[in-house]
Design a protein around this motif. Structure first.
Motif, PDB file in Angstrom:
ATOM      1  N   GLN A 108       0.779  -1.111   0.079  1.00  0.00           N
ATOM      2  CA  GLN A 108      -0.061  -0.035  -0.120  1.00  0.00           C
ATOM      3  C   GLN A 108       0.786   1.245   0.142  1.00  0.00           C
ATOM      4  N   LEU A 109       1.928   1.353   0.846  1.00  0.00           N
ATOM      5  CA  LEU A 109       2.691   2.602   0.764  1.00  0.00           C
ATOM      6  C   LEU A 109       3.523   2.739  -0.463  1.00  0.00           C
ATOM      7  N   GLN A 110       3.854   1.594  -1.085  1.00  0.00           N
ATOM      8  CA  GLN A 110       4.696   1.760  -2.173  1.00  0.00           C
ATOM      9  C   GLN A 110       3.952   2.089  -3.304  1.00  0.00           C
ATOM     10  N   ALA A 111       2.526   1.613  -3.407  1.00  0.00           N
ATOM     11  CA  ALA A 111       1.644   2.267  -4.544  1.00  0.00           C
ATOM     12  C   ALA A 111       1.523   3.870  -4.505  1.00  0.00           C
ATOM     13  N   ILE A 112       1.394   4.393  -2.997  1.00  0.00           N
ATOM     14  CA  ILE A 112       1.300   5.540  -3.044  1.00  0.00           C
ATOM     15  C   ILE A 112       2.565   6.448  -3.497  1.00  0.00           C
ATOM     16  N   LEU A 113       3.474   5.910  -2.753  1.00  0.00           N
ATOM     17  CA  LEU A 113       4.798   6.772  -3.147  1.00  0.00           C
ATOM     18  C   LEU A 113       5.496   6.631  -4.410  1.00  0.00           C
ATOM     19  N   TYR A 114       5.036   5.540  -5.181  1.00  0.00           N
ATOM     20  CA  TYR A 114       5.495   5.638  -6.625  1.00  0.00           C
ATOM     21  C   TYR A 114       4.513   6.542  -7.655  1.00  0.00           C
ATOM     22  N   THR A 115       3.430   7.131  -6.938  1.00  0.00           N
ATOM     23  CA  THR A 115       2.913   8.008  -7.653  1.00  0.00           C
ATOM     24  C   THR A 115       3.021   9.479  -7.120  1.00  0.00           C
ATOM     25  N   GLN A 116       3.987   9.737  -6.328  1.00  0.00           N
ATOM     26  CA  GLN A 116       4.247  10.938  -5.768  1.00  0.00           C
ATOM     27  C   GLN A 116       5.576  11.406  -6.066  1.00  0.00           C
ATOM     28  N   ALA A 117       5.579  12.477  -7.044  1.00  0.00           N
ATOM     29  CA  ALA A 117       7.014  12.909  -7.161  1.00  0.00           C
ATOM     30  C   ALA A 117       7.438  14.153  -6.267  1.00  0.00           C
ATOM     31  N   ARG A 118       6.939  13.940  -5.051  1.00  0.00           N
ATOM     32  CA  ARG A 118       7.368  15.167  -4.147  1.00  0.00           C
ATOM     33  C   ARG A 118       7.814  14.507  -2.631  1.00  0.00           C
ATOM     34  N   PRO A 119       8.100  15.512  -1.784  1.00  0.00           N
ATOM     35  CA  PRO A 119       8.673  14.812  -0.595  1.00  0.00           C
ATOM     36  C   PRO A 119       7.324  14.170   0.191  1.00  0.00           C
ATOM     37  N   VAL A 120       7.631  13.421   0.905  1.00  0.00           N
ATOM     38  CA  VAL A 120       6.826  12.516   1.928  1.00  0.00           C
ATOM     39  C   VAL A 120       7.016  12.554   3.203  1.00  0.00           C
ATOM     40  N   MET A 121       6.239  12.805   4.158  1.00  0.00           N
ATOM     41  CA  MET A 121       6.118  12.451   5.521  1.00  0.00           C
ATOM     42  C   MET A 121       5.313  11.270   6.073  1.00  0.00           C
ATOM     43  N   ILE A 122       5.775  10.166   6.811  1.00  0.00           N
ATOM     44  CA  ILE A 122       4.899   9.351   7.240  1.00  0.00           C
ATOM     45  C   ILE A 122       4.797   9.438   8.789  1.00  0.00           C
ATOM     46  N   ILE A 123       3.600   9.453   9.023  1.00  0.00           N
ATOM     47  CA  ILE A 123       3.029   9.518  10.257  1.00  0.00           C
ATOM     48  C   ILE A 123       2.415   8.297  11.099  1.00  0.00           C
ATOM     49  N   CYS A 124       3.291   7.847  12.226  1.00  0.00           N
ATOM     50  CA  CYS A 124       3.044   6.781  12.963  1.00  0.00           C
ATOM     51  C   CYS A 124       2.815   7.068  14.307  1.00  0.00           C
ATOM     52  N   GLU A 125       1.595   7.626  14.587  1.00  0.00           N
ATOM     53  CA  GLU A 125       1.186   7.952  16.168  1.00  0.00           C
ATOM     54  C   GLU A 125       1.152   6.950  16.922  1.00  0.00           C
ATOM     55  N   ALA A 126       1.812   6.459  18.114  1.00  0.00           N
ATOM     56  CA  ALA A 126       1.455   5.733  18.871  1.00  0.00           C
ATOM     57  C   ALA A 126       1.969   4.130  18.238  1.00  0.00           C
ATOM     58  N   ALA A 127       3.152   4.143  17.662  1.00  0.00           N
ATOM     59  CA  ALA A 127       3.366   3.128  16.623  1.00  0.00           C
ATOM     60  C   ALA A 127       3.338   1.512  17.227  1.00  0.00           C
ATOM     61  N   ASN A 128       3.704   1.408  18.433  1.00  0.00           N
ATOM     62  CA  ASN A 128       3.612   0.044  18.983  1.00  0.00           C
ATOM     63  C   ASN A 128       2.375  -0.224  19.286  1.00  0.00           C
ATOM     64  N   SER A 129       1.431   0.672  19.343  1.00  0.00           N
ATOM     65  CA  SER A 129      -0.150   0.122  19.614  1.00  0.00           C
ATOM     66  C   SER A 129      -0.773  -0.194  18.497  1.00  0.00           C
ATOM     67  N   HIS A 130      -0.252  -0.149  17.426  1.00  0.00           N
ATOM     68  CA  HIS A 130      -0.840  -0.466  15.984  1.00  0.00           C
ATOM     69  C   HIS A 130      -0.074  -1.437  15.293  1.00  0.00           C
ATOM     70  N   PHE A 131       1.191  -1.617  15.310  1.00  0.00           N
ATOM     71  CA  PHE A 131       1.775  -2.459  14.648  1.00  0.00           C
ATOM     72  C   PHE A 131       2.952  -3.509  15.277  1.00  0.00           C
ATOM     73  N   THR A 132       2.832  -4.562  14.838  1.00  0.00           N
ATOM     74  CA  THR A 132       3.642  -5.815  15.390  1.00  0.00           C
ATOM     75  C   THR A 132       5.060  -5.522  14.882  1.00  0.00           C
ATOM     76  N   GLN A 133       6.109  -5.935  15.456  1.00  0.00           N
ATOM     77  CA  GLN A 133       7.384  -5.855  14.775  1.00  0.00           C
ATOM     78  C   GLN A 133       7.459  -6.227  13.664  1.00  0.00           C
ATOM     79  N   PRO A 134       7.058  -7.618  13.024  1.00  0.00           N
ATOM     80  CA  PRO A 134       7.328  -7.938  11.281  1.00  0.00           C
ATOM     81  C   PRO A 134       6.402  -6.774  10.614  1.00  0.00           C
TER      82      PRO A 134
END
Length: 256
Positions: free
Chosen positions: A141-167
């Motif tokens: 999903q991220l790659q699909a967005i990034l590859y269509t954006q010829a502009r600087p990108v900021m990724i926001i992961c608020e409370a990261a370990n509440s949402h994502f497992t390590q893998p």
């Protein structure tokens, strides 16, 4: 619209964060956060959702994220932001109110039921997109967005370990690596669990997170200091540059 909102079942953590932002200027004027969008949305929700407590820690953390985004917008007015599992967050609207002519693009990827909820509650805007997040294919999903954006990108992961497992976190970072050679990419997140993200050691941070070798820590701030807690310790906010891009220079020494 009123009927749609009344019939929408809202998760408790949605309404807690929204209420904190809606009431921030009244409860904590010293923080200087006025969230018009949160206030208007809160007033339109059914009274059955009004059983939550405002939390100052949510606002102080939110302000830290807002400031990082504003710094990025000053440098890159046409930037793209990707917020992962943001909940019922009105950051896009707050930042838009602070820009005379908002030109940035905003994407929110959230769990399907939450994405559907936000799509029903929030008005449609051309530069604001909400899509369901697929936990098994975060990288795709991220790659699909990034590859269509010829502009600087900021990724926001608020409370990261509440949402994502390590893998899942590793998959997220692996999705950013191929794009780092052609566009500036910055990542902001907070994660209080020292087991998941060992703090204070640059080598441990880059090794455990498998960051690109040229990633730079732009900021590392203490967001809050809980009472004695062996599990969480100090909650930190991290701001990383994963790619410099051609001619890209980000000096935060003069920024507050």
């Amino acid at each position: 619209m009123q009927n749609t909102i009344t019939q929408t079942k809202l998760p408790a953590d949605f309404t807690s964060a929204l209420y904190s932002h809606a009431m921030a200027d009244h409860l904590w004027p010293e923080l200087r956060l006025y969230d018009k969008a949160a206030r208007e949305l809160w007033e339109r929700l059914p009274t059955s959702t009004h059983r939550v407590r405002a939390q100052k820690t949510q606002i102080t953390r939110s302000l830290w994220y807002d400031q990082r985004c504003l710094e990025f917008i000053r440098l890159h007015p046409s930037a793209t932001f990707i917020a992962l599992e943001a909940g019922l967050n009105t950051r896009f609207h707050r930042l838009s109110q602070q820009a005379e002519w908002p030109r940035f693009q905003w994407w929110e990827l959230d769990r399907p039921e939450r994405a559907a909820c936000k799509q029903r509650l929030l008005p449609r805007v051309d530069n604001y997109r909400i899509e369901p997040l697929c936990p098994r294919d975060i990288a795709g999903q991220l790659q699909a967005i990034l590859y269509t954006q010829a502009r600087p990108v900021m990724i926001i992961c608020e409370a990261a370990n509440s949402h994502f497992t390590q893998p899942q976190w590793y998959n997220l970072l692996s999705a950013l690596k191929p794009a780092t050679t052609c566009q500036p990419i910055e990542l902001i997140f907070d994660c209080p669990n020292r087991i998941f993200l060992p703090f204070g050691r640059r080598r441990a941070l880059t090794g455990s997170m498998a960051l690109p070798a040229h990633a730079r820590v732009l900021r590392q701030d203490t967001l809050q200091q809980p009472l004695a807690s062996l599990m969480t310790g100090r909650q930190q906010g991290w701001h990383l540059s994963l790619a410099s891009g051609r001619g890209h220079r980000h000096d935060t020494s003069s920024l507050t």
